[in-house]
Design a protein around this motif. Structure first.
Motif, PDB file in Angstrom:
ATOM      1  N   TYR A 147       0.830  -1.207   0.000  1.00 24.08           N
ATOM      2  CA  TYR A 147       0.000   0.000   0.000  1.00 24.08           C
ATOM      3  C   TYR A 147       0.867   1.262   0.000  1.00 24.08           C
ATOM      4  N   LYS A 148       1.971   1.205   0.729  1.00 28.62           N
ATOM      5  CA  LYS A 148       2.888   2.350   0.752  1.00 28.62           C
ATOM      6  C   LYS A 148       3.483   2.574  -0.637  1.00 28.62           C
ATOM      7  N   LYS A 149       3.982   1.500  -1.271  1.00 31.71           N
ATOM      8  CA  LYS A 149       4.590   1.605  -2.601  1.00 31.71           C
ATOM      9  C   LYS A 149       3.575   2.026  -3.661  1.00 31.71           C
ATOM     10  N   GLU A 150       2.308   1.655  -3.472  1.00 36.20           N
ATOM     11  CA  GLU A 150       1.257   2.011  -4.423  1.00 36.20           C
ATOM     12  C   GLU A 150       0.744   3.433  -4.180  1.00 36.20           C
ATOM     13  N   GLY A 151       1.205   4.058  -3.088  1.00 36.78           N
ATOM     14  CA  GLY A 151       0.771   5.416  -2.779  1.00 36.78           C
ATOM     15  C   GLY A 151      -0.622   5.489  -2.184  1.00 36.78           C
ATOM     16  N   ILE A 152      -1.059   4.392  -1.557  1.00 32.41           N
ATOM     17  CA  ILE A 152      -2.403   4.346  -0.976  1.00 32.41           C
ATOM     18  C   ILE A 152      -2.367   3.930   0.497  1.00 32.41           C
ATOM     19  N   ALA A 153      -1.281   4.256   1.176  1.00 29.44           N
ATOM     20  CA  ALA A 153      -1.094   3.855   2.572  1.00 29.44           C
ATOM     21  C   ALA A 153      -2.190   4.373   3.488  1.00 29.44           C
ATOM     22  N   GLU A 154      -2.873   5.448   3.057  1.00 30.66           N
ATOM     23  CA  GLU A 154      -3.920   6.022   3.903  1.00 30.66           C
ATOM     24  C   GLU A 154      -5.179   5.152   3.941  1.00 30.66           C
ATOM     25  N   LEU A 155      -5.279   4.148   3.075  1.00 30.90           N
ATOM     26  CA  LEU A 155      -6.451   3.265   3.039  1.00 30.90           C
ATOM     27  C   LEU A 155      -6.313   2.154   4.085  1.00 30.90           C
ATOM     28  N   VAL A 156      -6.342   2.561   5.331  1.00 35.27           N
ATOM     29  CA  VAL A 156      -6.094   1.649   6.454  1.00 35.27           C
ATOM     30  C   VAL A 156      -7.173   0.572   6.544  1.00 35.27           C
ATOM     31  N   ASP A 157      -8.434   0.946   6.337  1.00 35.85           N
ATOM     32  CA  ASP A 157      -9.512  -0.045   6.409  1.00 35.85           C
ATOM     33  C   ASP A 157      -9.358  -1.106   5.319  1.00 35.85           C
ATOM     34  N   ASP A 158      -8.961  -0.699   4.117  1.00 39.03           N
ATOM     35  CA  ASP A 158      -8.732  -1.656   3.025  1.00 39.03           C
ATOM     36  C   ASP A 158      -7.599  -2.615   3.370  1.00 39.03           C
ATOM     37  N   GLN A 159      -6.537  -2.084   3.978  1.00 41.73           N
ATOM     38  CA  GLN A 159      -5.418  -2.934   4.390  1.00 41.73           C
ATOM     39  C   GLN A 159      -5.893  -3.959   5.410  1.00 41.73           C
ATOM     40  N   GLN A 160      -6.686  -3.492   6.373  1.00 40.05           N
ATOM     41  CA  GLN A 160      -7.208  -4.376   7.415  1.00 40.05           C
ATOM     42  C   GLN A 160      -8.085  -5.468   6.790  1.00 40.05           C
ATOM     43  N   ASP A 161      -8.950  -5.087   5.836  1.00 41.33           N
ATOM     44  CA  ASP A 161      -9.812  -6.065   5.165  1.00 41.33           C
ATOM     45  C   ASP A 161      -8.981  -7.106   4.419  1.00 41.33           C
ATOM     46  N   GLU A 162      -7.949  -6.639   3.723  1.00 42.07           N
ATOM     47  CA  GLU A 162      -7.106  -7.581   2.986  1.00 42.07           C
ATOM     48  C   GLU A 162      -6.384  -8.527   3.940  1.00 42.07           C
ATOM     49  N   TRP A 163      -5.890  -7.972   5.043  1.00 42.06           N
ATOM     50  CA  TRP A 163      -5.200  -8.794   6.052  1.00 42.06           C
ATOM     51  C   TRP A 163      -6.151  -9.850   6.619  1.00 42.06           C
ATOM     52  N   GLU A 164      -7.376  -9.447   6.952  1.00 41.50           N
ATOM     53  CA  GLU A 164      -8.356 -10.394   7.504  1.00 41.50           C
ATOM     54  C   GLU A 164      -8.672 -11.493   6.486  1.00 41.50           C
ATOM     55  N   THR A 165      -8.788 -11.124   5.214  1.00 44.52           N
ATOM     56  CA  THR A 165      -9.066 -12.105   4.167  1.00 44.52           C
ATOM     57  C   THR A 165      -7.935 -13.118   4.068  1.00 44.52           C
ATOM     58  N   LYS A 166      -6.701 -12.652   4.087  1.00 50.08           N
ATOM     59  CA  LYS A 166      -5.559 -13.569   3.976  1.00 50.08           C
ATOM     60  C   LYS A 166      -5.490 -14.494   5.191  1.00 50.08           C
ATOM     61  N   LYS A 167      -5.803 -13.975   6.364  1.00 53.54           N
ATOM     62  CA  LYS A 167      -5.837 -14.816   7.567  1.00 53.54           C
ATOM     63  C   LYS A 167      -6.912 -15.891   7.435  1.00 53.54           C
ATOM     64  N   GLN A 168      -8.072 -15.515   6.892  1.00 51.52           N
ATOM     65  CA  GLN A 168      -9.156 -16.486   6.678  1.00 51.52           C
ATOM     66  C   GLN A 168      -8.729 -17.556   5.678  1.00 51.52           C
ATOM     67  N   TYR A 169      -8.039 -17.133   4.614  1.00 50.82           N
ATOM     68  CA  TYR A 169      -7.608 -18.092   3.588  1.00 50.82           C
ATOM     69  C   TYR A 169      -6.659 -19.145   4.161  1.00 50.82           C
ATOM     70  N   VAL A 170      -5.715 -18.715   4.976  1.00 49.11           N
ATOM     71  CA  VAL A 170      -4.766 -19.688   5.524  1.00 49.11           C
ATOM     72  C   VAL A 170      -5.482 -20.601   6.527  1.00 49.11           C
ATOM     73  N   ALA A 171      -6.439 -20.055   7.271  1.00 50.94           N
ATOM     74  CA  ALA A 171      -7.220 -20.888   8.187  1.00 50.94           C
ATOM     75  C   ALA A 171      -8.037 -21.918   7.401  1.00 50.94           C
ATOM     76  N   MET A 172      -8.623 -21.493   6.272  1.00 50.44           N
ATOM     77  CA  MET A 172      -9.393 -22.413   5.421  1.00 50.44           C
ATOM     78  C   MET A 172      -8.501 -23.524   4.875  1.00 50.44           C
ATOM     79  N   ASP A 173      -7.268 -23.177   4.521  1.00 44.82           N
ATOM     80  CA  ASP A 173      -6.325 -24.182   4.022  1.00 44.82           C
ATOM     81  C   ASP A 173      -6.074 -25.225   5.099  1.00 44.82           C
ATOM     82  N   LEU A 174      -5.707 -24.765   6.274  1.00 45.22           N
ATOM     83  CA  LEU A 174      -5.352 -25.696   7.341  1.00 45.22           C
ATOM     84  C   LEU A 174      -6.560 -26.530   7.779  1.00 45.22           C
ATOM     85  N   GLU A 175      -7.736 -25.894   7.893  1.00 46.89           N
ATOM     86  CA  GLU A 175      -8.935 -26.622   8.331  1.00 46.89           C
ATOM     87  C   GLU A 175      -9.403 -27.641   7.303  1.00 46.89           C
ATOM     88  N   SER A 176      -9.257 -27.336   6.022  1.00 44.10           N
ATOM     89  CA  SER A 176      -9.731 -28.240   4.960  1.00 44.10           C
ATOM     90  C   SER A 176      -8.614 -29.122   4.410  1.00 44.10           C
TER      91      SER A 176
END
Length: 182
Positions: A29-58
């Motif tokens: 986000y910093k390199k893309e010049g959109i570091a101020e989009l904190v909520d978007d970063q948080q959403d992306e982080w939560e999605t990636k955490k869910q994906y890895v949990a889905m991998d391990l659970e399934s």
């Protein structure tokens, strides 16, 4: 020269993966010049955490990750995963995608970028999909730096959603038949 280990994630990797995702997302986000989009970063982080949990659970059936580790330090320095196509891809392609897996979460630690680690992970995932007899893949990106890389690997995108993320900020989607060589 650094030795690279590519392996599947384990339960003991969860904390390190969460920290890795956070680091790479913030850096991107910093390199893309959109570091101020904190909520978007948080959403992306939560999605990636869910994906890895889905991998391990399934056990890799719902999402499937490969990790790249620096063998010397055992640090995670790269990830790639695949799973069902995301909403943007489904709404744009407008065809049945149950036989088409999305490649995503192609993250490389900022200190290890431009060393071919992402390419090695991508090759590993392409072989994995071929071995599973997956007929096609798709991927998308709204990040300008990633779009340049994907265009080198996959050619021109099949779909360009112009100004999707704002003025001159497009979203690109690729769909390719397997086997595919980069």
């Amino acid at each position: 020269m650094m030795q690279l280990l590519i392996r599947r994630p384990e339960q003991s990797d969860i904390q390190a993966l969460h920290e890795f995702f956070d680091l790479v997302i913030r850096d991107t986000y910093k390199k893309e010049g959109i570091a101020e989009l904190v909520d978007d970063q948080q959403d992306e982080w939560e999605t990636k955490k869910q994906y890895v949990a889905m991998d391990l659970e399934s056990q890799g059936k719902k999402r499937f990750f490969w990790l790249a580790l620096n063998e010397e330090t055992n640090d995670i320095i790269g990830t790639i995963e695949c799973g069902a196509a995301n909403e943007i891809i489904q709404q744009t392609i407008k065809e049945e995608l149950f036989n088409c897996l999305e490649i995503g979460t192609v993250f490389v630690h900022p200190n290890y970028q431009n060393r071919g680690i992402g390419t090695m992970l991508l090759q590993k995932m392409l072989l994995t999909l071929e071995n599973r007899r997956v007929p096609s893949l798709c991927l998308d990106s709204g990040y300008k730096q990633a779009q340049m890389i994907w265009q080198k690997k996959f050619g021109q995108p099949d779909f360009v959603l112009e100004n999707y993320w704002g003025a001159n900020s497009h979203h690109m989607i690729w769909k390719r038949t397997l086997p595919f060589r980069i």
